[in-house]
Write a protein that holds these residues in place. Structure first.
Motif, PDB file in Angstrom:
ATOM      1  N   ALA A 246       0.823  -1.212   0.000  1.00  0.00           N
ATOM      2  CA  ALA A 246       0.000   0.000   0.000  1.00  0.00           C
ATOM      3  C   ALA A 246       0.855   1.260   0.000  1.00  0.00           C
ATOM      4  O   ALA A 246       0.462   2.297  -0.552  1.00  0.00           O
ATOM      5  N   GLU A 247       2.042   1.173   0.602  1.00  0.00           N
ATOM      6  CA  GLU A 247       2.970   2.305   0.617  1.00  0.00           C
ATOM      7  C   GLU A 247       3.857   2.340  -0.628  1.00  0.00           C
ATOM      8  O   GLU A 247       4.747   3.188  -0.732  1.00  0.00           O
TER       9      GLU A 247
ATOM     10  N   PRO B 166      -5.559  -5.147   6.867  1.00  0.00           N
ATOM     11  CA  PRO B 166      -6.372  -3.977   6.542  1.00  0.00           C
ATOM     12  C   PRO B 166      -5.990  -3.324   5.220  1.00  0.00           C
ATOM     13  O   PRO B 166      -6.857  -2.861   4.472  1.00  0.00           O
ATOM     14  N   ALA B 167      -4.695  -3.292   4.904  1.00  0.00           N
ATOM     15  CA  ALA B 167      -4.273  -2.658   3.651  1.00  0.00           C
ATOM     16  C   ALA B 167      -4.810  -3.406   2.443  1.00  0.00           C
ATOM     17  O   ALA B 167      -5.164  -2.792   1.430  1.00  0.00           O
ATOM     18  N   ALA B 168      -4.881  -4.737   2.518  1.00  0.00           N
ATOM     19  CA  ALA B 168      -5.439  -5.521   1.413  1.00  0.00           C
ATOM     20  C   ALA B 168      -6.905  -5.180   1.203  1.00  0.00           C
ATOM     21  O   ALA B 168      -7.376  -5.038   0.063  1.00  0.00           O
ATOM     22  N   VAL B 169      -7.640  -5.055   2.291  1.00  0.00           N
ATOM     23  CA  VAL B 169      -9.059  -4.716   2.192  1.00  0.00           C
ATOM     24  C   VAL B 169      -9.242  -3.348   1.561  1.00  0.00           C
ATOM     25  O   VAL B 169     -10.098  -3.155   0.684  1.00  0.00           O
ATOM     26  N   GLU B 170      -8.448  -2.386   1.976  1.00  0.00           N
ATOM     27  CA  GLU B 170      -8.557  -1.045   1.400  1.00  0.00           C
ATOM     28  C   GLU B 170      -8.187  -1.040  -0.081  1.00  0.00           C
ATOM     29  O   GLU B 170      -8.847  -0.383  -0.901  1.00  0.00           O
ATOM     30  N   LEU B 171      -7.150  -1.773  -0.448  1.00  0.00           N
ATOM     31  CA  LEU B 171      -6.768  -1.851  -1.858  1.00  0.00           C
ATOM     32  C   LEU B 171      -7.868  -2.508  -2.688  1.00  0.00           C
ATOM     33  O   LEU B 171      -8.135  -2.089  -3.824  1.00  0.00           O
TER      34      LEU B 171
END
Length: 224
Positions: free
Chosen positions: A35-36, A95-100
């Motif tokens: 994500a970063e 959480p980053a996977a869900v947001e992506l």
């Protein structure tokens, strides 16, 4: 100086550093780095996995039925289920996977959620007519495999079906120290327990790469 963006190599590094303490922390870290934009996006499929497409086509329209995708990543399998009428939930521990996934699919009907297969929210237990696990069980270390398998089974509603796809490990072959920790035939069969019975188990060539490893495609059903 070149920057190493290889997510697969980074996954091995993070898993080696964390799985002794936490079997899932490396997922959170890996997706956070993606994500970063520090590494390439992991598991960046844009289309549903062929065994999922095949199973959903054989199952018929999903209207009035609920499906869940375990370890959903960027949501390709979940989005396919939704297009076929299934009320679809997709969860990932990162959480980053869900947001992506949400960013990749604006306006989606899929309910993307952060959840841990090893500690399921009560509202997911026993809730789904179709459970899809593509390569999630094998991504967890062998010491928590019984809990992971029990978690997958726990998602099934009475009469529900589980589609599990995992890479093949030959009997007696060392699973190794780095992910994925592949399953042999006995381990795939262990998905069945109690009122969840194995309906079919096939060993197939890699669906996307003729030179890739074989896969297990297992279909299990919970009694009514």
């Amino acid at each position: 100086m070149s920057i190493d963006r290889d997510w697969d190599r980074r996954a091995d590094e993070l898993a080696a550093a964390s799985v002794a303490e936490s079997p899932t922390r490396w997922f959170v870290q890996l997706w956070g780095e993606a994500a970063e934009d520090r590494i390439d996006t992991p598991w960046a499929r844009t289309a549903a996995y062929p065994p999922v497409v095949e199973h959903v086509a054989a199952t018929g329209p999903g209207e009035g039925r609920r499906a869940v995708v375990v370890g959903a990543g960027l949501g390709a399998d979940a989005e396919h289920l939704a297009t076929q009428g299934w009320a679809t939930t997709a969860f990932d521990v990162a959480p980053a996977a869900v947001e992506l996934a949400r960013d990749r699919h604006p306006g989606t009907s899929v309910d993307y959620r952060v959840a841990d297969l090893l500690d399921l929210p009560p509202d997911l237990v026993g809730a789904f007519d179709l459970v899809v696990d593509v390569f999630t069980v094998q991504a967890l270390p062998p010491r928590v495999r019984p809990e992971a398998v029990a978690g997958v089974r726990a998602l099934l509603a009475p009469g529900g079906t589980l589609l599990a796809v995992q890479f093949v490990r030959e009997r007696g072959e060392d699973p190794g120290v780095d992910p994925p920790w592949l399953l042999d035939e006995d381990e795939v069969r262990s998905l069945a327990a109690g009122d969840v019975v194995l309906h079919s188990l096939e060993r197939r060539g890699h669906p996307l790469n003729p030179a890739g490893p074989d896969v297990w495609v297992a279909v299990l059903r919970r009694g009514t």
